[in-house]
Design a protein around this motif. Structure first.
Motif, short mmCIF file in Angstrom:
data_model
loop_
_atom_site.label_atom_id
_atom_site.label_comp_id
_atom_site.label_asym_id
_atom_site.label_seq_id
_atom_site.Cartn_x
_atom_site.Cartn_y
_atom_site.Cartn_z
N THR A 11 0.88 -1.21 0.00
CA THR A 11 -0.11 0.07 0.03
C THR A 11 0.91 1.51 -0.02
O THR A 11 0.25 2.26 0.01
CB THR A 11 -0.91 0.17 1.12
OG1 THR A 11 -0.08 0.28 2.56
CG2 THR A 11 -1.80 -1.12 1.22
N GLY A 15 -2.66 5.24 -4.09
CA GLY A 15 -3.94 4.58 -4.53
C GLY A 15 -4.11 3.31 -4.23
O GLY A 15 -5.14 2.64 -4.83
N TYR A 38 -6.15 -3.89 -3.60
CA TYR A 38 -7.02 -2.90 -4.42
C TYR A 38 -6.35 -1.61 -4.74
O TYR A 38 -5.73 -0.82 -3.89
CB TYR A 38 -8.46 -2.76 -3.65
CG TYR A 38 -9.37 -1.74 -4.36
CD1 TYR A 38 -10.10 -1.97 -5.65
CD2 TYR A 38 -9.47 -0.37 -3.72
CE1 TYR A 38 -10.81 -1.13 -6.08
CE2 TYR A 38 -10.47 0.49 -4.37
CZ TYR A 38 -11.05 0.02 -5.54
OH TYR A 38 -11.81 0.89 -6.05
N SER A 39 -6.62 -1.15 -6.13
CA SER A 39 -6.05 -0.01 -6.84
C SER A 39 -7.31 0.67 -6.72
O SER A 39 -8.41 0.32 -7.55
CB SER A 39 -5.32 -0.54 -8.22
OG SER A 39 -5.01 1.13 -8.56
N GLU A 40 -7.35 2.19 -6.31
CA GLU A 40 -8.41 3.08 -6.62
C GLU A 40 -8.93 3.29 -7.89
O GLU A 40 -9.75 3.97 -8.19
CB GLU A 40 -8.34 4.25 -5.80
CG GLU A 40 -8.08 3.68 -4.28
CD GLU A 40 -7.57 5.35 -3.28
OE1 GLU A 40 -7.19 6.18 -4.01
OE2 GLU A 40 -7.86 5.22 -2.33
N LYS A 41 -7.87 3.00 -8.88
CA LYS A 41 -8.37 3.24 -10.57
C LYS A 41 -7.74 2.15 -11.09
O LYS A 41 -6.80 1.40 -10.54
CB LYS A 41 -7.55 4.53 -10.89
CG LYS A 41 -6.24 4.76 -10.84
CD LYS A 41 -5.71 5.89 -11.73
CE LYS A 41 -5.71 5.54 -12.99
NZ LYS A 41 -5.36 6.40 -14.04
N GLN A 72 -7.43 -4.19 -11.33
CA GLN A 72 -7.86 -3.39 -10.27
C GLN A 72 -7.63 -3.98 -8.92
O GLN A 72 -7.65 -3.34 -7.97
CB GLN A 72 -9.09 -2.77 -10.61
CG GLN A 72 -9.31 -1.39 -9.80
CD GLN A 72 -10.35 -0.44 -10.18
OE1 GLN A 72 -11.10 -0.83 -11.32
NE2 GLN A 72 -10.62 0.74 -9.49
#
Length: 407
Positions: A11, A15, A38-41, A72
């Motif tokens: 992390t 993002g 998880y990627s925010e985009k 993602q």
């Protein structure tokens, strides 16, 4: 180029969030067994997988989802490899992906899947599906700690690393986590590795960089010579560092590649050092080979030798086992030109010169071999190529761990 080691695991880049929980795949309720990155985009994404003919079901799903070069999220379980379960296993790997996609409100094709654990046991998919909500709600910047714990099997320590570099006046961050302790043998091993970065790079070049970094890191480690069915290496690059997109092999590409190799080699060494029952990290460096391929084959042969590994466990300067391993590697070289050294923080000693014994100090050799990290340096004196591979010693505990793995 300056590479700065920082906190944050997967992390650390902009993002990215992560989480890890216990969902019931492992008997011990204190042991986490389900993780999420998880990627925010949506991110450029790539993967490298085991070359074993027998592959875990998640690999087929992840390969398909990576076909467009984007992803993602990655959902990972430990405690069950979901391998050799036929259509049932494939269906459950797809359900892992679709249930997490629904929880995140993203496309199923943007969720990658990875599993590790016992082979040939049906996966308890209901335990996963009933907990994806909790897993998703737990996403946070601090979640890298729980995620790295949740992917562990026989690992004794968490394997994480985060770094940053500067490219084009932008700070680029790479984060990572990995697991791997046994059934480790190139090419790829019972290892899962996940690299995140906020660099802006095309999917094509990201895939090429990942393969090049894997070839000099994860594909150069060995614990026990057994090649796994589930090894997966993923990278996600979401572009939030806002550098100019890297679309060609220019100075910025090679700076990123150097950073990627740095993080990959360090993770690979952490796996080798944490080999099941291991007490020492071993490196075999071949110097002066006729080609890189020859050097790699020779180095692997030494690092894979059970007799060399047991000698290192016993702090025995038995250099004859090293020449023996070189000799059956299949590579042509001149044994009469070989020099062998043992090196560690305690010093360096030559134990073989021109293929023959030398009168070395056994007490000095013992002191060197008692260290936790040992370098076996082999000079061939026939060419200009050198290669290092990494492994570990072979102890009594390796048999104990693997003798009752399913218990």
């Amino acid at each position: 180029m300056n590479i700065n080691v920082i906190e944050g695991g997967v992390t650390a880049p902009k993002g990215f969030l992560a989480s890890g929980i216990h969902c019931g795949l492992k008997k011990n309720e204190e042991s986490k067994d389900l993780a999420l990155i998880y990627s925010e985009k949506p991110a450029s994404a790539a993967g490298v997988f085991t070359s074993n003919k027998v592959k875990g079901a998640p690999i087929y799903v992840s390969k398909e989802h990576l076909s467009n070069g984007f992803a993602q999220a990655v959902i990972i379980n430990s405690g069950n490899a979901n391998t050799c379960n036929g259509d049932d296993g494939l269906g459950k790997a797809k359900r892992m992906s679709s249930s997490e996609a629904k929880a995140l409100n993203i496309n199923t094709e943007d969720v990658l899947v990875a599993s590790t654990g016992v082979i040939g046991v049906p996966l308890n998919i209901k335990a996963i599906e009933q907990n994806v909500g909790k897993l998703t709600e737990s996403l946070s910047k601090e979640g890298y700690k729980d995620a790295s714990e949740a992917i562990m099997t026989t690992d004794t320590v968490k394997k994480e690393l985060a770094i940053n570099i500067e490219i084009g006046n932008k700070v680029i961050t790479l984060g990572s986590m990995a697991k791997g302790s046994g059934m480790i043998e190139p090419n790829m091993c019972t290892m899962l590795a996940f690299i995140t970065t906020d660099i802006n790079i095309s999917p094509t070049l990201l895939k090429e960089a990942l393969k090049d970094s894997a070839d000099v890191s994860f594909n150069r480690i060995s614990v026990d010579g057994d090649q796994s069915t589930n090894d997966s290496l993923f990278i996600l690059a979401n572009g939030l560092a806002e550098n100019d997109e890297i679309t060609e092999k220019n100075e910025n590409y090679y700076a990123f590649l150097e950073a990627l190799k740095y993080i990959s080699i360090n993770l690979a060494k952490k796996m080798a050092q944490d080999g099941e029952g291991a007490t020492k990290l071993l490196e075999c460096k071949i110097i002066g080979a006729n080609s890189e391929e020859d050097a790699l084959l020779l180095s692997k042969s030494v690092i894979n030798s059970s007799l060399v590994k047991t000698a290192m466990f016993g702090c025995d300067a038995n250099w004859g086992r090293i020449l023996c391993a070189l000799g059956y590697s299949g590579v042509d070289f001149d044994p009469d030109k070989v020099n062998v050294y043992f090196e560690s923080l305690a010093g360096s000693i030559i134990v073989c010169k021109n293929g023959s014994s030398v009168n070395f100090d056994e007490d000095e050799a013992l002191k060197i071999l008692k260290e936790k990290e040992i370098l076996i340096k082999v000079e061939l004196s026939i060419g200009d190529y050198e290669v290092s591979t990494w492994g570990c010693d072979l102890s009594y505990d390796y048999v104990k761990i693997n003798g009752d793995y399913r218990s």
